[in-house]
Enzyme design. Structure first.
Site, PDB file in Angstrom:
ATOM      1  N   SER A 142      -8.503  14.386   1.492  1.00  0.00           N
ATOM      2  CA  SER A 142      -9.077  13.531   2.536  1.00  0.00           C
ATOM      3  C   SER A 142     -10.344  14.200   3.053  1.00  0.00           C
ATOM      4  O   SER A 142     -10.576  15.386   2.778  1.00  0.00           O
ATOM      5  CB  SER A 142      -8.071  13.415   3.684  1.00  0.00           C
ATOM      6  OG  SER A 142      -8.654  12.832   4.828  1.00  0.00           O
ATOM      7  N   TYR A 155      -1.773  16.924   9.330  1.00  0.00           N
ATOM      8  CA  TYR A 155      -2.488  16.258   8.226  1.00  0.00           C
ATOM      9  C   TYR A 155      -3.588  17.174   7.696  1.00  0.00           C
ATOM     10  O   TYR A 155      -3.757  17.333   6.490  1.00  0.00           O
ATOM     11  CB  TYR A 155      -3.058  14.938   8.751  1.00  0.00           C
ATOM     12  CG  TYR A 155      -3.528  13.964   7.694  1.00  0.00           C
ATOM     13  CD1 TYR A 155      -2.622  13.118   7.048  1.00  0.00           C
ATOM     14  CD2 TYR A 155      -4.872  13.855   7.369  1.00  0.00           C
ATOM     15  CE1 TYR A 155      -3.060  12.208   6.090  1.00  0.00           C
ATOM     16  CE2 TYR A 155      -5.318  12.956   6.421  1.00  0.00           C
ATOM     17  CZ  TYR A 155      -4.411  12.116   5.785  1.00  0.00           C
ATOM     18  OH  TYR A 155      -4.855  11.212   4.845  1.00  0.00           O
TER      19      TYR A 155
HETATM   20  N1  NAD Z   1      -6.596   5.184   3.993  1.00  0.00           N
HETATM   21  C1  NAD Z   1      -7.389   6.188   4.341  1.00  0.00           C
HETATM   22  O1  NAD Z   1      -8.291   6.019   5.163  1.00  0.00           O
HETATM   23  C2  NAD Z   1      -7.222   7.533   3.683  1.00  0.00           C
HETATM   24  C3  NAD Z   1      -8.214   8.498   3.908  1.00  0.00           C
HETATM   25  C4  NAD Z   1      -8.086   9.747   3.321  1.00  0.00           C
HETATM   26  C5  NAD Z   1      -6.995  10.022   2.511  1.00  0.00           C
HETATM   27  N2  NAD Z   1      -6.050   9.073   2.309  1.00  0.00           N
HETATM   28  C6  NAD Z   1      -4.908   9.420   1.447  1.00  0.00           C
HETATM   29  O2  NAD Z   1      -4.781   8.446   0.435  1.00  0.00           O
HETATM   30  C7  NAD Z   1      -3.446   8.455  -0.058  1.00  0.00           C
HETATM   31  C8  NAD Z   1      -2.944   7.022  -0.163  1.00  0.00           C
HETATM   32  O3  NAD Z   1      -2.790   6.482   1.144  1.00  0.00           O
HETATM   33  P1  NAD Z   1      -3.197   4.986   1.515  1.00  0.00           P
HETATM   34  O4  NAD Z   1      -4.322   5.078   2.474  1.00  0.00           O
HETATM   35  O5  NAD Z   1      -3.337   4.161   0.316  1.00  0.00           O
HETATM   36  O6  NAD Z   1      -1.915   4.604   2.403  1.00  0.00           O
HETATM   37  P2  NAD Z   1      -0.795   3.468   2.244  1.00  0.00           P
HETATM   38  O7  NAD Z   1       0.113   3.676   3.388  1.00  0.00           O
HETATM   39  O8  NAD Z   1      -1.421   2.143   2.068  1.00  0.00           O
HETATM   40  O9  NAD Z   1      -0.075   3.881   0.873  1.00  0.00           O
HETATM   41  C9  NAD Z   1       0.690   5.048   0.781  1.00  0.00           C
HETATM   42  C10 NAD Z   1       1.901   4.759  -0.104  1.00  0.00           C
HETATM   43  O10 NAD Z   1       2.666   5.976  -0.193  1.00  0.00           O
HETATM   44  C11 NAD Z   1       4.035   5.609  -0.107  1.00  0.00           C
HETATM   45  N3  NAD Z   1       4.846   6.731   0.360  1.00  0.00           N
HETATM   46  C12 NAD Z   1       4.970   7.204   1.629  1.00  0.00           C
HETATM   47  N4  NAD Z   1       5.847   8.210   1.651  1.00  0.00           N
HETATM   48  C13 NAD Z   1       6.286   8.383   0.383  1.00  0.00           C
HETATM   49  C14 NAD Z   1       7.212   9.275  -0.231  1.00  0.00           C
HETATM   50  N5  NAD Z   1       7.892  10.176   0.487  1.00  0.00           N
HETATM   51  N6  NAD Z   1       7.392   9.180  -1.571  1.00  0.00           N
HETATM   52  C15 NAD Z   1       6.740   8.242  -2.300  1.00  0.00           C
HETATM   53  N7  NAD Z   1       5.866   7.362  -1.774  1.00  0.00           N
HETATM   54  C16 NAD Z   1       5.647   7.442  -0.442  1.00  0.00           C
HETATM   55  C17 NAD Z   1       4.086   4.438   0.865  1.00  0.00           C
HETATM   56  O11 NAD Z   1       5.283   3.689   0.717  1.00  0.00           O
HETATM   57  C18 NAD Z   1       2.831   3.674   0.463  1.00  0.00           C
HETATM   58  O12 NAD Z   1       3.110   2.704  -0.518  1.00  0.00           O
HETATM   59  C19 NAD Z   1      -2.643   9.316   0.931  1.00  0.00           C
HETATM   60  O13 NAD Z   1      -2.450  10.598   0.360  1.00  0.00           O
HETATM   61  C20 NAD Z   1      -3.559   9.419   2.125  1.00  0.00           C
HETATM   62  O14 NAD Z   1      -3.326  10.583   2.885  1.00  0.00           O
HETATM   63  C21 NAD Z   1      -6.129   7.833   2.873  1.00  0.00           C
END
Ligand code: NAD
Length: 277
Positions: A142, A155
């Site tokens: 991130s 985080y």
């Molecule tokens: N959305 C943002 O702005 C952003 C920014 C930086 C980093 N990220 C990172 O991107 C990645 C994806 O997140 P996203 O934004 O698509 O979020 P999201 O919540 O849309 O998707 C995350 C998915 O992970 C699944 N999940 C949660 N806990 C889990 C577990 N214990 N085992 C298996 N699956 C699990 C959830 O069910 C969900 O489907 C994450 O690592 C997040 O930290 C997101």
């Protein structure tokens, strides 16, 4: 990796957001898919859409915090598909709390998913990636893996660790010249479900953050679509990048930390005070 056609990709957290975006974009490029998540419903929705793209799709309910389950899934992917070329350690959750008030339960919940989940996914799949002869491992860190932010200590801890872990791994893979590479991805705000499913501790009120309406406010700062994020990640893999930044906000973070390695914190405190008024 120059082409994704007829490759096999394993994606954690494929039931929503960036994971779903990756599944659909890889499917469009004729890459076969091994998808996992803990959310059955979200996963099924991704499968329904990916299956229309003419690629082979398998699914498993896998909690990335469960080491044995991740190893079992890695073996099953290879049994089902015959090989695995790409692994996206994508599943993640968010937590807002002050360091002082954060419970160990919440801290460990986040670390088990966002950090240990990445370690398990990497170590379980690495021998299979090597065996494929053309492998690439992607971890989703991130911008909070580049800079520390108030209320995000857990985080930040996980995402900084994922970055260090991936940068070390990438160098090891380069030195081994083993046909596998690795990329650390640093998204800015991406329009996904992450804020809605986050845990927010009422201690954030001490920082002036609204623990009730905070999620919606945070979501409004997300500017990049999950589909766009997926395309940027795959271009990074195609070009064998060590680090991929997603969105103009990620570039701002990157430059702020380069130009003001510690003084950026003063700006962050000022901005946080201003934005919570
Ligand atoms: N959305 C943002 O702005 C952003 C920014 C930086 C980093 N990220 C990172 O991107 C990645 C994806 O997140 P996203 O934004 O698509 O979020 P999201 O919540 O849309 O998707 C995350 C998915 O992970 C699944 N999940 C949660 N806990 C889990 C577990 N214990 N085992 C298996 N699956 C699990 C959830 O069910 C969900 O489907 C994450 O690592 C997040 O930290 C997101």
């Amino acid at each position: 990796m120059k082409s994704f056609e007829n490759k096999v990709a394993a994606i954690t957290g494929a039931g929503s957001g960036i994971g779903r975006g990756l599944a659909l974009e890889l499917g469009r490029r004729k890459c076969h898919l091994a998808l996992s998540d803990i959310d059955d419903q979200g996963l099924q929705e991704t499968v329904d859409r990916a299956s229309r793209l003419g690629v082979r799709v398998t699914t498993n309910k896998v909690d990335v915090a469960d080491r044995e389950a991740v190893y079992a899934w890695a073996d099953e992917v290879v049994d089902d598909h015959g090989k695995v070329n790409l692994v996206f350690n994508n599943a993640g959750v968010a937590l807002a709390s002050t360091v002082e008030a954060m419970s160990y339960e919440d801290f460990e919940w986040l670390m088990n998913i966002n950090f240990w989940g990445v370690v398990y996914g990497t170590k379980a799949f690495l021998p299979h990636l090597k065996a494929s002869g053309d492998g690439h491992l992607v971890t989703i860190s991130s911008v909070f893996g580049l800079a520390g932010i108030p209320s995000q200590s857990a985080y930040n801890s996980a995402k900084f660790a994922v970055r260090g872990f991936t940068e070390s791994l990438r160098q090891e893979l380069d030195m081994m010249d083993c046909g596998v590479s690795a990329t650390s991805v640093h998204p800015g705000g991406v329009k996904t479900g992450i804020a809605r499913s986050s845990r927010i501790d009422s201690s954030v009120r001490d920082l002036g953050i609204d623990d009730i309406g905070g999620r919606e406010k945070f979501e409004k700062t997300f500017i990049t679509s999950a589909d766009k994020a997926a395309r940027v990640i795959l271009e990074g893999v195609r070009r064998n990048r060590r680090r991929v930044l997603i969105g103009p906000d990620a570039r701002v973070f990157d430059w702020a930390v380069r130009l003001l390695p510690s003084a950026y914190q003063r700006i962050s405190v000022g901005y946080s005070r201003f934005s919570t008024q």
